[in-house]
Design a protein around this motif. Structure first.
Motif, PDB file in Angstrom:
ATOM      1  N   MET A 161       0.853  -1.187   0.000  1.00 54.88           N
ATOM      2  CA  MET A 161       0.000   0.000   0.000  1.00 54.88           C
ATOM      3  C   MET A 161       0.889   1.237   0.000  1.00 54.88           C
ATOM      4  N   ILE A 162       0.697   2.106  -0.994  1.00 54.92           N
ATOM      5  CA  ILE A 162       1.462   3.347  -1.084  1.00 54.92           C
ATOM      6  C   ILE A 162       0.471   4.504  -1.062  1.00 54.92           C
ATOM      7  N   THR A 163       0.639   5.412  -0.111  1.00 52.00           N
ATOM      8  CA  THR A 163      -0.397   6.420   0.148  1.00 52.00           C
ATOM      9  C   THR A 163       0.133   7.842   0.010  1.00 52.00           C
ATOM     10  N   PRO A 164      -0.767   8.820  -0.236  1.00 49.11           N
ATOM     11  CA  PRO A 164      -0.379  10.212  -0.463  1.00 49.11           C
ATOM     12  C   PRO A 164      -0.400  11.045   0.813  1.00 49.11           C
ATOM     13  N   TRP A 165       0.073  12.269   0.716  1.00 49.87           N
ATOM     14  CA  TRP A 165       0.148  13.133   1.898  1.00 49.87           C
ATOM     15  C   TRP A 165      -1.158  13.882   2.157  1.00 49.87           C
ATOM     16  N   ASN A 166      -2.042  13.983   1.152  1.00 49.27           N
ATOM     17  CA  ASN A 166      -3.186  14.889   1.354  1.00 49.27           C
ATOM     18  C   ASN A 166      -4.280  14.307   2.231  1.00 49.27           C
ATOM     19  N   PHE A 167      -4.349  12.970   2.351  1.00 56.36           N
ATOM     20  CA  PHE A 167      -5.275  12.317   3.295  1.00 56.36           C
ATOM     21  C   PHE A 167      -4.515  11.178   3.952  1.00 56.36           C
ATOM     22  N   PRO A 168      -3.571  11.493   4.824  1.00 51.40           N
ATOM     23  CA  PRO A 168      -2.617  10.484   5.304  1.00 51.40           C
ATOM     24  C   PRO A 168      -3.216   9.363   6.151  1.00 51.40           C
ATOM     25  N   ILE A 169      -4.363   9.640   6.809  1.00 51.66           N
ATOM     26  CA  ILE A 169      -5.006   8.532   7.537  1.00 51.66           C
ATOM     27  C   ILE A 169      -6.202   7.989   6.754  1.00 51.66           C
ATOM     28  N   GLY A 170      -6.922   8.882   6.076  1.00 49.42           N
ATOM     29  CA  GLY A 170      -8.119   8.444   5.339  1.00 49.42           C
ATOM     30  C   GLY A 170      -7.790   7.449   4.247  1.00 49.42           C
ATOM     31  N   MET A 171      -6.777   7.754   3.433  1.00 48.08           N
ATOM     32  CA  MET A 171      -6.407   6.846   2.346  1.00 48.08           C
ATOM     33  C   MET A 171      -5.817   5.548   2.886  1.00 48.08           C
ATOM     34  N   LEU A 172      -5.159   5.618   4.025  1.00 47.62           N
ATOM     35  CA  LEU A 172      -4.572   4.412   4.618  1.00 47.62           C
ATOM     36  C   LEU A 172      -5.684   3.493   5.129  1.00 47.62           C
ATOM     37  N   ALA A 173      -6.662   4.054   5.841  1.00 42.75           N
ATOM     38  CA  ALA A 173      -7.762   3.242   6.370  1.00 42.75           C
ATOM     39  C   ALA A 173      -8.614   2.676   5.241  1.00 42.75           C
ATOM     40  N   ARG A 174      -8.715   3.425   4.120  1.00 47.16           N
ATOM     41  CA  ARG A 174      -9.510   2.965   2.978  1.00 47.16           C
ATOM     42  C   ARG A 174      -8.892   1.724   2.343  1.00 47.16           C
ATOM     43  N   LYS A 175      -7.620   1.509   2.623  1.00 50.07           N
ATOM     44  CA  LYS A 175      -6.932   0.312   2.103  1.00 50.07           C
ATOM     45  C   LYS A 175      -6.779  -0.770   3.173  1.00 50.07           C
ATOM     46  N   PRO A 463     -18.703   3.655  -3.915  1.00 51.79           N
ATOM     47  CA  PRO A 463     -17.513   3.164  -4.636  1.00 51.79           C
ATOM     48  C   PRO A 463     -16.695   4.335  -5.149  1.00 51.79           C
ATOM     49  N   PHE A 464     -15.481   4.483  -4.649  1.00 49.99           N
ATOM     50  CA  PHE A 464     -14.631   5.632  -4.988  1.00 49.99           C
ATOM     51  C   PHE A 464     -13.597   5.210  -6.016  1.00 49.99           C
ATOM     52  N   SER A 477     -17.287   0.990  -0.148  1.00 44.56           N
ATOM     53  CA  SER A 477     -18.577   0.396  -0.574  1.00 44.56           C
ATOM     54  C   SER A 477     -18.613  -1.119  -0.390  1.00 44.56           C
ATOM     55  N   ILE A 478     -19.723  -1.725  -0.703  1.00 44.93           N
ATOM     56  CA  ILE A 478     -19.891  -3.169  -0.496  1.00 44.93           C
ATOM     57  C   ILE A 478     -19.015  -3.972  -1.459  1.00 44.93           C
ATOM     58  N   ILE A 479     -18.400  -3.320  -2.452  1.00 48.17           N
ATOM     59  CA  ILE A 479     -17.472  -4.061  -3.328  1.00 48.17           C
ATOM     60  C   ILE A 479     -16.035  -3.824  -2.906  1.00 48.17           C
ATOM     61  N   GLY A 480     -15.824  -3.112  -1.797  1.00 46.53           N
ATOM     62  CA  GLY A 480     -14.477  -2.690  -1.416  1.00 46.53           C
ATOM     63  C   GLY A 480     -13.535  -3.815  -1.046  1.00 46.53           C
ATOM     64  N   ASP A 482     -13.603  -6.804  -2.654  1.00 43.15           N
ATOM     65  CA  ASP A 482     -13.413  -7.690  -3.811  1.00 43.15           C
ATOM     66  C   ASP A 482     -11.969  -7.749  -4.276  1.00 43.15           C
ATOM     67  N   ASP A 483     -11.305  -6.599  -4.346  1.00 47.28           N
ATOM     68  CA  ASP A 483      -9.936  -6.573  -4.874  1.00 47.28           C
ATOM     69  C   ASP A 483      -8.921  -7.142  -3.894  1.00 47.28           C
ATOM     70  N   TYR A 484      -9.369  -7.500  -2.695  1.00 42.00           N
ATOM     71  CA  TYR A 484      -8.454  -8.111  -1.714  1.00 42.00           C
ATOM     72  C   TYR A 484      -8.732  -9.600  -1.571  1.00 42.00           C
ATOM     73  N   THR A 485      -9.546 -10.140  -2.465  1.00 42.00           N
ATOM     74  CA  THR A 485      -9.864 -11.581  -2.410  1.00 42.00           C
ATOM     75  C   THR A 485      -9.715 -12.203  -3.792  1.00 42.00           C
ATOM     76  N   GLU A 486      -9.526 -13.528  -3.771  1.00 47.06           N
ATOM     77  CA  GLU A 486      -9.589 -14.332  -4.995  1.00 47.06           C
ATOM     78  C   GLU A 486     -10.861 -15.159  -4.913  1.00 47.06           C
ATOM     79  N   LEU A 487     -11.551 -15.329  -6.017  1.00 49.35           N
ATOM     80  CA  LEU A 487     -12.767 -16.143  -6.061  1.00 49.35           C
ATOM     81  C   LEU A 487     -12.391 -17.532  -6.569  1.00 49.35           C
ATOM     82  N   LYS A 488     -12.601 -18.543  -5.728  1.00 46.86           N
ATOM     83  CA  LYS A 488     -12.213 -19.924  -6.082  1.00 46.86           C
ATOM     84  C   LYS A 488     -13.454 -20.768  -6.322  1.00 46.86           C
ATOM     85  N   TYR A 489     -13.505 -21.453  -7.451  1.00 48.60           N
ATOM     86  CA  TYR A 489     -14.615 -22.351  -7.793  1.00 48.60           C
ATOM     87  C   TYR A 489     -14.297 -23.732  -7.231  1.00 48.60           C
ATOM     88  N   VAL A 490     -15.252 -24.316  -6.498  1.00 49.39           N
ATOM     89  CA  VAL A 490     -15.082 -25.664  -5.939  1.00 49.39           C
ATOM     90  C   VAL A 490     -16.204 -26.550  -6.455  1.00 49.39           C
TER      91      VAL A 490
END
Ligand SMILES: NC(=O)c1ccc[n+]([C@@H]2O[C@H](COP(=O)([O-])OP(=O)(O)OC[C@H]3O[C@@H](n4cnc5c(N)ncnc54)[C@H](O)[C@@H]3O)[C@@H](O)[C@H]2O)c1
Ligand SMILES: O=C[C@H](O)CS(=O)(=O)O
Length: 496
Positions: A161-175, A463-464, A477-480, A482-490
């Motif tokens: 995670m690489i974050t900017p200076w303009n929202f140093p805690i907000g962008m970090l928590a969002r990740k 969704p931002f 958002s409720i899709i937030g 998704d990008d931190y998971t893999e979907l595995k078919y069983v």
């Protein structure tokens, strides 16, 4: 007495929130080199703290710690992870005054906004501390007897995670919120200007029960950013990289991540159009522009950068805007009562001053500002320009500061073409009381997010993200998650 303890002496209820070392494997560590770098309080143009100047070597230690921690963290229950995130949420709110002051002094964000950002960050932890309790896969109707088919979601793994200076805690928590909620672990490189906020965030995470190695913070000076970024990009153990910052850096990181085919999410630069039609509520449009444009002294990715006002209301809008902006108070960010603070540093002022001077040389007329600010080298005077032509930098570059460039238009078709004539597409705004036009604007403006008759649109449940060269993916958002998971078919057979 350290620089930071002098700068914050008597100001904090929790002085221990000021950390100057990196946080790796649950330990507060100096850089392997032993080196530190100094950050500046832009309001005072004075040294604020000496912080560990970590490099790629420290980053490799952090990646190993995150990988080791992932083996346990991935197997925790959602309830366990949720309890930690929800406690962390509470700890942020209990300490919002201290966290806000720390952020305001290192970033120049007006104190009320800084405290508001702490609450915004806590909202992300709260939101994903609940989302992970309901986040599920799904069953699939079987085409054959004796089989059960399903899709399950599993954590991606170690996330950079690489974050900017303009929202140093907000962008970090969002990740960090969705990543840890999903069962991932994290290696964070905060912006060199604002490491204290990220380190204080980690301190409270430690208290909330985040296990050693689950979240690691690698503070660094600007000159180490690219080597750390490359290390995070090319190390196979890192399975995802999420970045918030400029488009130019986002492209570098995306290209570097291709070597190990990582998941990437990019929250990049903006160039938001702000369109005011003759049928708009003009006072509301003025207020909406002021809220959107001057938040964080004009240093947000969703700030309007191109303001288009229809010909019939241009003069009235301009007059009301000049009056409203003239009322904004500018001063020392961490002192109450100011709407505007400094920019992140004097270099930002120099860059934007050159943009304003170029515009004026090419015929732009200042309605307000365009003068040297006596408050200090990092302060820029709020500036409103008119008589703008599209060849001016102010009309086509992201201006991260308190500059408004007003452009007149005649027809809806003309302004839509102008608004979409850019490779950027993060946010866009339109003020109109015509419902049909509102729908046409929301559907035809090329942006990831559209504000209709409103200037503040960011929220944890939304969704931002952007399109075109403003980014890849969505956060929150409720899709937030998704990008931190893999979907595995069983497919389970032998059940006849
Ligand atoms: N889309 C969003 O959500 C969002 C939010 C905030 C800021 N931004 C954008 O960020 C920009 C301003 O922030 P900034 O000045 O911090 O951006 P920046 O890209 O200069 O820096 C962002 C982060 O990237 C790091 N970095 C710089 N060069 C790097 C490299 N070669 N490899 C790896 N990391 C590197 C920096 O140290 C910092 O931590 C603006 O364009 C703004 O629009 C976007
Ligand atoms: O710079 C823009 C950030 O994304 C902050 S916010 O989400 O708009 O508050």
């Amino acid at each position: 007495m350290t620089l930071a303890s002098q700068a914050f002496k008597g100001l904090l209820r929790r002085p221990d929130l000021i950390q100057s070392q990196g946080y790796i494997g649950g330990r507060w560590l100096n850089a392997l080199s032993g080196k530190t770098y100094t950050i500046i309080d832009p309001s005072l143009d004075a040294p604020l703290a000496d912080v560990a100047a970590m490099t790629a070597d420290d980053t490799n230690v952090a990646i190993e710690a995150a990988d080791e921690a992932f083996q346990q963290w991935r197997n925790t229950t959602p309830n366990h992870r949720a309890a930690i995130l929800q406690k962390w949420d509470r700890l942020l709110r209990e300490n919002e005054a201290d966290l806000g002051l720390i952020m305001s002094k290192e970033s120049g964000k007006p104190i009320a906004e800084a405290i508001g950002e702490v609450s915004y960050a806590a909202d992300y932890l709260k939101f994903f501390g609940h989302e992970c309790l309901r986040y599920e896969g799904f069953m699939i109707p079987s085409h054959a007897h004796g089989r059960k088919m399903m899709a399950i979601r599993q954590p991606v793994g170690v996330c950079a995670m690489i974050t900017p200076w303009n929202f140093p805690i907000g962008m970090l928590a969002r990740k960090v919120g969705p990543a840890l909620a999903a069962g991932c672990t994290a290696v964070v490189k905060p912006a060199e200007s604002t490491p204290l906020s990220a380190l204080a965030f980690a301190k409270l995470g430690e208290e909330a029960g985040v296990p050693a190695g689950v979240m690691n913070i690698v503070p660094s000076a600007r000159e180490a950013a690219s080597e750390i970024g490359r290390t995070l990009s090319v190390t196979p153990t890192v399975r995802k990289l999420t970045f918030t910052g400029s488009t130019v850096v986002g492209k570098i990181l995306t290209e570097q991540c291709a070597s190990t085919l990582k998941k990437v999410s990019m929250e990049l630069g903006g160039l938001a159009p702000f369109i005011v039609f003759d049928d708009a509520d003009i006072p509301a449009a003025v207020e909406g522009l002021v809220q959107a444009k001057f938040r964080n002294t004009g240093q947000t990715c969703v700030c309007p950068n191109r303001v288009y006002v229809q010909a019939g209301s241009f003069d009235e809008f301009s007059k009301q805007l000049v009056k409203r902006v003239s009322e904004l108070k500018q001063g020392v960010a961490h002192q109450r009562g100011f709407d505007l603070g400094p920019l992140i540093n004097s270099g930002a002022v120099e860059k934007l001053t050159a943009v304003v001077e170029e515009a004026i040389e090419l015929g732009a007329k200042p309605l307000l500002g365009a003068t040297k600010n006596p408050l200090g080298p990092a302060y820029m005077t709020p500036t409103i320009l008119t008589n703008i032509s599209t060849n001016m930098r102010v009309a086509k570059e992201e201006c991260f500061g308190p500059i408004v460039a007003l452009q007149k238009f005649e027809t809806e078709e003309e302004v839509l073409k102008a608004a979409n004539n850019t490779e950027m597409g993060l946010a866009a705004y339109a003020f109109t009381q015509d419902l049909g036009r509102a729908w046409r604007m929301s559907e035809q403006l090329e942006a990831g997010m559209v504000g209709l008759n409103v200037g503040l649109i960011s929220a944890v449940q939304a969704p931002f993200g952007g399109i075109k060269q403003s980014g890849l993916g969505r956060e929150g958002s409720i899709i937030g998650m998704d990008d931190y998971t893999e979907l595995k078919y069983v497919c389970m057979g032998g059940l006849a």
